[in-house]
Design a protein around this motif. Structure first.
Motif, PDB file in Angstrom:
ATOM      1  N   ASP A  99     -64.825  -9.922  66.416  1.00  0.00           N
ATOM      2  CA  ASP A  99     -64.357 -10.499  65.154  1.00  0.00           C
ATOM      3  C   ASP A  99     -63.080 -11.266  65.476  1.00  0.00           C
ATOM      4  O   ASP A  99     -62.085 -10.673  65.905  1.00  0.00           O
ATOM      5  N   GLY A 100     -63.145 -12.576  65.303  1.00  0.00           N
ATOM      6  CA  GLY A 100     -62.029 -13.431  65.734  1.00  0.00           C
ATOM      7  C   GLY A 100     -62.411 -14.186  66.993  1.00  0.00           C
ATOM      8  O   GLY A 100     -61.587 -14.362  67.890  1.00  0.00           O
ATOM      9  N   THR A 101     -63.643 -14.671  67.033  1.00  0.00           N
ATOM     10  CA  THR A 101     -64.116 -15.366  68.245  1.00  0.00           C
ATOM     11  C   THR A 101     -63.276 -16.605  68.557  1.00  0.00           C
ATOM     12  O   THR A 101     -63.030 -16.912  69.725  1.00  0.00           O
ATOM     13  N   THR A 167     -55.140 -13.697  54.397  1.00  0.00           N
ATOM     14  CA  THR A 167     -56.412 -14.224  53.905  1.00  0.00           C
ATOM     15  C   THR A 167     -57.090 -14.999  55.020  1.00  0.00           C
ATOM     16  O   THR A 167     -56.568 -15.101  56.129  1.00  0.00           O
ATOM     17  N   GLY A 168     -58.271 -15.500  54.724  1.00  0.00           N
ATOM     18  CA  GLY A 168     -58.999 -16.282  55.717  1.00  0.00           C
ATOM     19  C   GLY A 168     -59.779 -17.381  55.032  1.00  0.00           C
ATOM     20  O   GLY A 168     -59.912 -17.409  53.798  1.00  0.00           O
ATOM     21  N   PHE A 169     -60.273 -18.291  55.825  1.00  0.00           N
ATOM     22  CA  PHE A 169     -61.010 -19.443  55.312  1.00  0.00           C
ATOM     23  C   PHE A 169     -62.362 -19.521  55.991  1.00  0.00           C
ATOM     24  O   PHE A 169     -62.469 -19.355  57.207  1.00  0.00           O
ATOM     25  N   ARG A 194     -50.530 -14.994  55.384  1.00  0.00           N
ATOM     26  CA  ARG A 194     -50.852 -14.945  56.805  1.00  0.00           C
ATOM     27  C   ARG A 194     -52.342 -15.259  56.957  1.00  0.00           C
ATOM     28  O   ARG A 194     -53.155 -14.770  56.177  1.00  0.00           O
ATOM     29  N   ARG A 195     -52.694 -16.038  58.017  1.00  0.00           N
ATOM     30  CA  ARG A 195     -54.100 -16.283  58.336  1.00  0.00           C
ATOM     31  C   ARG A 195     -54.227 -15.913  59.812  1.00  0.00           C
ATOM     32  O   ARG A 195     -53.836 -16.679  60.696  1.00  0.00           O
ATOM     33  N   LEU A 196     -54.732 -14.706  60.048  1.00  0.00           N
ATOM     34  CA  LEU A 196     -54.729 -14.174  61.413  1.00  0.00           C
ATOM     35  C   LEU A 196     -56.030 -14.457  62.154  1.00  0.00           C
ATOM     36  O   LEU A 196     -56.086 -14.337  63.372  1.00  0.00           O
ATOM     37  N   GLY A 197     -57.112 -14.773  61.425  1.00  0.00           N
ATOM     38  CA  GLY A 197     -58.364 -15.158  62.077  1.00  0.00           C
ATOM     39  C   GLY A 197     -59.272 -14.013  62.438  1.00  0.00           C
ATOM     40  O   GLY A 197     -60.227 -14.208  63.197  1.00  0.00           O
ATOM     41  N   THR A 198     -59.012 -12.843  61.896  1.00  0.00           N
ATOM     42  CA  THR A 198     -59.891 -11.700  62.149  1.00  0.00           C
ATOM     43  C   THR A 198     -59.828 -10.737  60.963  1.00  0.00           C
ATOM     44  O   THR A 198     -58.841 -10.001  60.808  1.00  0.00           O
ATOM     45  N   TYR A 215     -57.210 -10.726  51.051  1.00  0.00           N
ATOM     46  CA  TYR A 215     -58.410 -11.121  50.297  1.00  0.00           C
ATOM     47  C   TYR A 215     -59.125 -12.205  51.066  1.00  0.00           C
ATOM     48  O   TYR A 215     -58.519 -12.974  51.817  1.00  0.00           O
ATOM     49  N   GLU A 216     -60.432 -12.240  50.913  1.00  0.00           N
ATOM     50  CA  GLU A 216     -61.200 -13.327  51.531  1.00  0.00           C
ATOM     51  C   GLU A 216     -62.585 -13.378  50.895  1.00  0.00           C
ATOM     52  O   GLU A 216     -63.217 -12.355  50.647  1.00  0.00           O
ATOM     53  N   ALA A 217     -63.064 -14.605  50.684  1.00  0.00           N
ATOM     54  CA  ALA A 217     -64.429 -14.828  50.175  1.00  0.00           C
ATOM     55  C   ALA A 217     -65.316 -15.269  51.331  1.00  0.00           C
ATOM     56  O   ALA A 217     -64.832 -15.897  52.280  1.00  0.00           O
TER      57      ALA A 217
END
Ligand code: IPD
Length: 276
Positions: A99-101, A167-169, A194-198, A215-217
């Motif tokens: 998770d976070g490739t 969060t993430g995108f 923060r957007r950490l990517g995992t 949160y993330e969709a």
């Protein structure tokens, strides 16, 4: 680890121990794979040109599947790279080999193996292991959340205007445009983002108090299954907003003091209306 009786009722303590053992073993494969330039170099794309997969993702998932097959050959397995293998056993395993490739490919040390075990539609055990730091986050339903041996009790007590929210995108460009609109409306109301990517680690970091909310969709089950259990067992509220359960539409999580305020803003801004 010994072979399990295939037909028996799953023992949750055993599943918990196995999640930790499987994620730790897989993390060692990922750690070694990061040193092999040819394996990382073999980067492919999946749902979009930014959704990456490497030979290490695939090899790690193959190893995880082989381990599960040895121990509980009739179980169902859902993995990010190889999809679903339907079985009639009592457990559904949810696997994210990396998770976070994107971080893995870049050498940004924030990625993890995530392994969760679900029984009767409920995630009962999970482990998330960062191969770089060696940190092992794990939880058992109604048994608490841990970082190694240390019990986790969730984020600090903080008001929304000071809260740091991860969060993430999504990889889908249309969806991320809607997601950034939500984040732009949220940012003035909180401390920072923060957007950490995992997603798996972000949920575990919430459990460990390293961020105040998340949160993330548009996540997949393998992204959030283990991390969401770790966060919930650390005392966080983990929800899909508007009274809904966690799903690919939304995973929102925060400590009990922050959750109502944060979730109300996310609902107002339509954070759970960006998919599709
Ligand atoms: C991704 C990460 C990322 C999140 C994406 C996920 P992957 O998982 O969790 O933080 O924003 O939505 O797909 O593709 O690296 O396993």
């Amino acid at each position: 680890m010994t072979a399990n009786d295939k037909g028996s009722e799953p023992d949750v303590d055993e599943l918990h121990a196995w999640c930790v053992e499987l994620a730790t073993g897989a993390a060692e494969i990922v750690r070694r794979g990061r040193g092999d330039r040819s394996a990382i170099g073999a980067v492919g794309t999946k749902s979009s040109d930014t959704d990456l997969v490497t030979d290490v993702d695939r090899a790690t998932e193959r190893w995880l599947r082989a381990q599960i097959l040895q121990r509980r050959p009739s179980d169902t397995v859902l993995g990010e790279e190889a999809g679903t293998t339907v079985g009639r056993g009592g457990v559904r395993w949810l696997l994210d080999p990396i998770d976070g490739t994107v971080n893995f490919v870049l050498g940004l040390p924030l990625y993890a193996v995530s392994v969760a075990a679900e029984v009767a539609g409920e995630v009962v055990a999970g482990a998330v292991v960062n191969p770089v730091s060696g940190e092992v986050f794990h939880a058992r339903r109604a048994g608490g959340a841990f970082l190694g041996d240390e019990r986790l009790d969730g984020p600090r007590s903080v008001d929304l205007p000071a809260a740091v929210i991860a969060t993430g995108f999504n990889y889908d460009r249309g969806m991320r445009t809607r997601q950034i609109d939500v984040a732009a409306r949220l940012l003035p109301k909180i401390g920072d983002v923060r957007r950490l990517g995992t997603a798996a680690l972000e949920l575990c970091f919430l459990a460990a108090g390293r961020v105040d909310g998340y949160y993330e969709a548009g996540l997949h089950e393998w992204d959030h299954a283990a991390g969401a259990l770790v966060a919930a067992e650390a005392g966080c509220v983990v929800s899909g907003l508007r009274g809904r359960a966690v799903s690919g539409v939304m995973v929102a999580a925060a400590g009990p003091e922050l959750a109502a305020g944060l979730f109300a803003l996310l609902e107002e801004y339509g954070a759970d209306e960006v998919t599709g």
